[in-house]
Scaffold this active site. Structure first.
Site, PDB file in Angstrom:
ATOM      1  N   SER A 102       0.842  -1.204   0.000  1.00  0.00           N
ATOM      2  CA  SER A 102       0.000   0.000   0.000  1.00  0.00           C
ATOM      3  C   SER A 102       0.873   1.248   0.000  1.00  0.00           C
ATOM      4  CB  SER A 102      -0.894   0.040   1.240  1.00  0.00           C
ATOM      5  OG  SER A 102      -1.805  -1.020   1.226  1.00  0.00           O
ATOM      6  N   TRP A 173     -10.011   8.014   5.116  1.00  0.00           N
ATOM      7  CA  TRP A 173      -9.386   6.742   4.725  1.00  0.00           C
ATOM      8  C   TRP A 173      -8.173   6.979   3.851  1.00  0.00           C
ATOM      9  CZ3 TRP A 173     -11.425   3.653   7.961  1.00  0.00           C
ATOM     10  CH2 TRP A 173     -12.790   3.718   8.252  1.00  0.00           C
ATOM     11  N   ILE A 174      -7.393   8.002   4.180  1.00  0.00           N
ATOM     12  CA  ILE A 174      -6.294   8.370   3.302  1.00  0.00           C
ATOM     13  C   ILE A 174      -4.994   7.717   3.780  1.00  0.00           C
ATOM     14  CG2 ILE A 174      -5.047  10.298   2.232  1.00  0.00           C
ATOM     15  CD1 ILE A 174      -8.146   9.965   1.586  1.00  0.00           C
ATOM     16  N   ASN A 251      -6.436   3.276 -11.424  1.00  0.00           N
ATOM     17  CA  ASN A 251      -6.216   2.171 -12.343  1.00  0.00           C
ATOM     18  C   ASN A 251      -4.770   1.672 -12.294  1.00  0.00           C
ATOM     19  OD1 ASN A 251      -7.678   0.623 -14.274  1.00  0.00           O
ATOM     20  ND2 ASN A 251      -6.238   1.431 -15.787  1.00  0.00           N
ATOM     21  N   ARG A 254      -4.402  -0.164  -8.897  1.00  0.00           N
ATOM     22  CA  ARG A 254      -5.120  -1.437  -8.941  1.00  0.00           C
ATOM     23  C   ARG A 254      -4.342  -2.497  -9.673  1.00  0.00           C
ATOM     24  NH1 ARG A 254     -10.129   1.498 -11.135  1.00  0.00           N
ATOM     25  NH2 ARG A 254     -10.854   2.149  -9.081  1.00  0.00           N
ATOM     26  N   GLN A 290      -7.603 -36.123   3.131  1.00  0.00           N
ATOM     27  CA  GLN A 290      -8.086 -35.664   1.828  1.00  0.00           C
ATOM     28  C   GLN A 290      -8.685 -34.262   1.897  1.00  0.00           C
ATOM     29  OE1 GLN A 290     -10.674 -38.666   0.273  1.00  0.00           O
ATOM     30  NE2 GLN A 290      -9.021 -40.136   0.001  1.00  0.00           N
ATOM     31  N   GLU A 374      -9.644   0.843  -3.612  1.00  0.00           N
ATOM     32  CA  GLU A 374      -9.321   0.802  -5.048  1.00  0.00           C
ATOM     33  C   GLU A 374     -10.468   0.197  -5.845  1.00  0.00           C
ATOM     34  OE1 GLU A 374      -6.478   1.853  -6.420  1.00  0.00           O
ATOM     35  OE2 GLU A 374      -5.267   2.182  -4.624  1.00  0.00           O
ATOM     36  N   GLY A 375     -11.693   0.491  -5.407  1.00  0.00           N
ATOM     37  CA  GLY A 375     -12.871  -0.060  -6.075  1.00  0.00           C
ATOM     38  C   GLY A 375     -13.265  -1.349  -5.399  1.00  0.00           C
ATOM     39  N   THR A 376     -14.460  -1.362  -4.814  1.00  0.00           N
ATOM     40  CA  THR A 376     -14.894  -2.572  -4.113  1.00  0.00           C
ATOM     41  C   THR A 376     -15.147  -3.676  -5.134  1.00  0.00           C
ATOM     42  OG1 THR A 376     -17.230  -2.021  -4.296  1.00  0.00           O
ATOM     43  CG2 THR A 376     -16.071  -1.173  -2.351  1.00  0.00           C
TER      44      THR A 376
END
Ligand SMILES: Cc1cc2nc3c(=O)[nH]c(=O)nc-3n(C[C@H](O)[C@H](O)[C@H](O)COP(=O)(O)OP(=O)(O)OC[C@H]3O[C@@H](n4cnc5c(N)ncnc54)[C@H](O)[C@@H]3O)c2cc1C
Lengths: 395, 253
Positions: A102, A173-174, A251, A254, A290, A374-376
């Site tokens: 990040s 949220w920065i 973009n 991401r 297994q 970065e876009g949900t």
């Protein structure tokens, strides 16, 4: 030196599909260099930083020395590496901790990239070299308390006063907010959304950390408050006009996440595989059951697929053909897969899986943030939905 | 000052080691720049930074050894010579020293820096033999190196301290692994390494005759696994005595 029996024919459990062979020598060198840094400098301290909730700022100089800050940008003291090399670096950093990836994403893709892409020549010369050297830290202020997935509704305003600009508003949220020297602030002006380079020492600018996070604890997350912050005309990014400017930065970041998520997933798989082979229950290693094998196999299959996807997107990006919707496919798939892998790995570790002694629950919690920022997941689903149906479900 | 650093690609210390059928080390798995050689490169680079000049890498190995060379070039070395030839496959220390000497000799370096021993073969024979073939003074087990004018001096590590040893240059120094933390290759370094010269030479180019191996490995066995130790129960009296006796027998005290 112990001489093990020849492992003829045994596949590498960490490179089942021989994806390594698809990388150039230089790309492998970049990967191994960052991997070595993470092993020597990040892993020994990460549990403590995560537990204490601090980002080890003292490592910034070393990260810069490696050339990781703005590494995919050309000129102005940046390394100018390929997109695939940048991706591999993100993967290795995030195999250490999402907080480090990040930090590098925010510095390189969200703070340096907008200056590099939308800035004037003077702005690039002033800001980029010291940012590449890690002397100045940047942050990216787009999200607001009331506008997350829908940043176009932002309230932060930019008004002209003479030749200056006056900024007002809150950003939440920065990442890197309170340790940043400059903030790229997106604000609504008369002619639409514009971007500004705001020194965090400006009068009226304050940053307060978000506390009590239980995800991305080794990363700084802050609220920015701008009260009549005055910046000169030279702070405006001349090339950034409208929401598509900040979205193009996201973009870039991401794209790094597409790779990074697989790094975190690999770390979880590695821990789970090792644990399953050594933990004995009912007289057998739990890897002999297994149900455990199935979990491990699902993990490795998803990791190999995710890495091929990341590599494919990287090759497209290096040919300058990568489209935002294609990045959405990568972000959607790889972060979702990584989160599922982390949860499965956690179950294999049993009670040990809930402690910070093992990396798994830390990655699992981190990935919850990565799933959202970065876009949900939902927003990327709808972006791809729009791309294939031609109908937007969210705008 | 021209500094030659010898480097070698070895099987990754982090993966299990294997032998081929002829008891030579299998080199088809993961391979890395020998960690000891990375220290040699670091010393070469520091000396160059202090005194100017050039760091030239010399390596012997298959084509694939270019990867390890690339890593050392990314750390900052200037160029490299790779001695590679099918005739050198499975070379013993004698042949290795002669081949390296032939390549190094034509560079006429002021200083040759080697690691004390390679991670894989661990014979520790190549540096002294190399010095001998090149006719250079050898300063071994160096955990500190200094160049003053035309002399090189080292701290030669011993069991209870170090000796200060000095020689006129040209000379050969074999450094210990603890001498310096090798730097990371930076991304800029990695990209700059793209354009650095890696010259390959074969035995014919070096005018070398490859002798039959003077030495071959006939067999390899795992070290015996450790036996369980003795558990001394302390009954209040004899426990301490028993432990003292054991420590004395082991010559620890
Ligand atoms: C640790 C961390 C660091 C961050 N760093 C930064 C930063 O550096 N800079 C920055 O600007 N921002 C940053 N963010 C903010 C992040 O980008 C936002 O959290 C994200 O965009 C989502 O916004 P939100 O949290 O307000 O959620 P909301 O937008 O309120 O979404 C809540 C839920 O509703 C769903 N939803 C919303 N709209 C729709 C729709 N149309 N259709 C279907 N579902 C929908 C979402 O998918 C989500 O599940 C960070 C966030 C975190 C957690």
């Amino acid at each position: 030196m112990s001489i093990a029996a020849p492992a003829a024919g045994r596949l590498d459990p960490f490179d089942l599909l021989e994806i390594d062979a698809l990388l150039s020598e230089e790309e492998r060198l970049v990967r191994d260099t960052v991997r070595g840094f993470v092993r020597n400098r990040v892993l020994p301290g990460i549990e403590e930083w995560f537990e204490r909730g601090v980002f080890p700022r003292e490592l910034v100089a070393e990260i810069a020395q490696l050339g990781l800050l703005g590494m995919h940008l050309k000129g102005y003291g940046c390394a100018g590496a390929s997109a695939v090399s940048y991706g591999l670096a993100c993967q290795e950093l995030e195999a250490g901790d999402s907080g480090f990836r990040s930090f590098v994403s925010v510095q390189g893709s969200l703070s340096m990239f907008p200056i590099w892409k939308f800035g004037s020549e003077d702005q690039k010369r002033e800001w980029l070299p010291p940012m590449a050297r890690g002397e100045l830290i940047g942050c990216f202020g787009l999200t607001e308390p009331d506008f997350g997935s829908d940043p176009g509704g932002m309230r932060t305003s930019a008004r002209r006063r003479g030749t200056d600009w006056v900024l007002n508003g809150n950003k939440l949220w920065i990442t890197n907010g309170s340790i940043a020297d400059l903030a790229i602030v997106w604000a609504r002006a008369e002619d639409g959304i514009r971007g500004f380079i705001v020194p965090t020492g400006s009068h009226g600018f304050t940053a307060r950390d978000v506390h009590r996070k239980i995800s991305l604890r080794a990363s700084v997350t802050s609220e920015l408050v701008l009260e009549d912050v005055v910046v000169p005309a030279s702070a405006l990014l001349p090339g950034a006009q409208g929401l598509k400017a900040p979205l193009s930065c996201l973009n870039e970041a991401r794209y790094g996440i597409v790779w990074g998520a697989m790094g975190a997933a690999r770390a979880c798989y590695e821990a789970a595989l090792e644990y399953a082979r050594t933990r004995v229950q009912f007289g057998r290693p739990i890897a002999a059951f297994q149900l455990t094998q199935r979990k491990l196999v699902e993990m490795v299959v998803e990791i190999e697929k995710g890495m091929l996807l990341a590599l494919h997107l990287g090759r497209l990006k290096d040919q300058e053909r990568l489209r935002p919707e294609q990045v959405s496919v990568g972000k959607l798939n790889n972060v979702r897969a990584a989160l599922e892998i982390a949860r499965e790995a956690r179950s294999i570790l049993g009670a040990n899986g809930i402690t910070l002694e093992y990396p798994v629950i830390r990655h699992m919690n981190n990935l919850e943030s990565v799933y959202t920022y970065e876009g949900t997941n939902e927003v990327h689903t709808l972006a791809i939905g729009e791309a294939i149906t031609g109908i937007s479900a969210f705008r | 000052m021209k500094i030659v650093v010898t480097v070698k690609q070895v099987p990754d210390p982090n993966s299990p080691q294997r032998l081929d059928a002829d008891n030579t080390i299998a080199r088809d798995g993961d391979v890395v720049l020998d960690p000891g050689d990375a220290c040699g490169v670091e010393i070469g680079l520091r000396l160059k930074e202090a005194h100017g000049g050039e760091v030239v890498l010399v390596s012997m190995g298959p084509e694939r050894a270019r990867e390890a060379i690339r890593k050392a070039l990314s750390m900052g070395a200037d160029r490299a010579v790779l001695v590679t030839d099918p005739a050198l496959e499975g070379a013993d220390v004698n042949t290795t020293a002669r081949a390296l000497a032939a390549a190094i000799g034509s560079e006429s370096p002021d200083l040759v820096v080697c690691a004390t021993e390679s991670y894989d073969g661990s014979t520790g024979m190549v540096p002294p033999m190399l010095a001998e073939v090149l006719g250079l003074p050898q300063l071994t087990f160096a955990n500190h190196v200094e160049v003053n004018g035309s002399t090189v001096s080292v701290h030669r590590q011993t069991e209870d301290g170090y000796q200060v040893v000095e020689a006129p240059m040209p000379a050969l120094v074999a450094v210990t692994a603890g001498i310096a933390e090798p730097r990371y290759a930076s991304l800029r370094g990695i990209m700059a390494a793209r354009n650095k010269e890696v010259r390959t030479v074969g035995v014919a180019d070096l005018g070398l005759e490859v002798p039959a191996p003077a030495e071959t490995v006939e067999g390899v066995e795992d070290a015996p696994s450790r036996q369980q130790g003795e558990i001394v129960e302390d009954d209040g009296a004899s426990g301490v005595e028993r432990i003292m006796a054991l420590l004395q027998a082991a010559k620890v005290i």
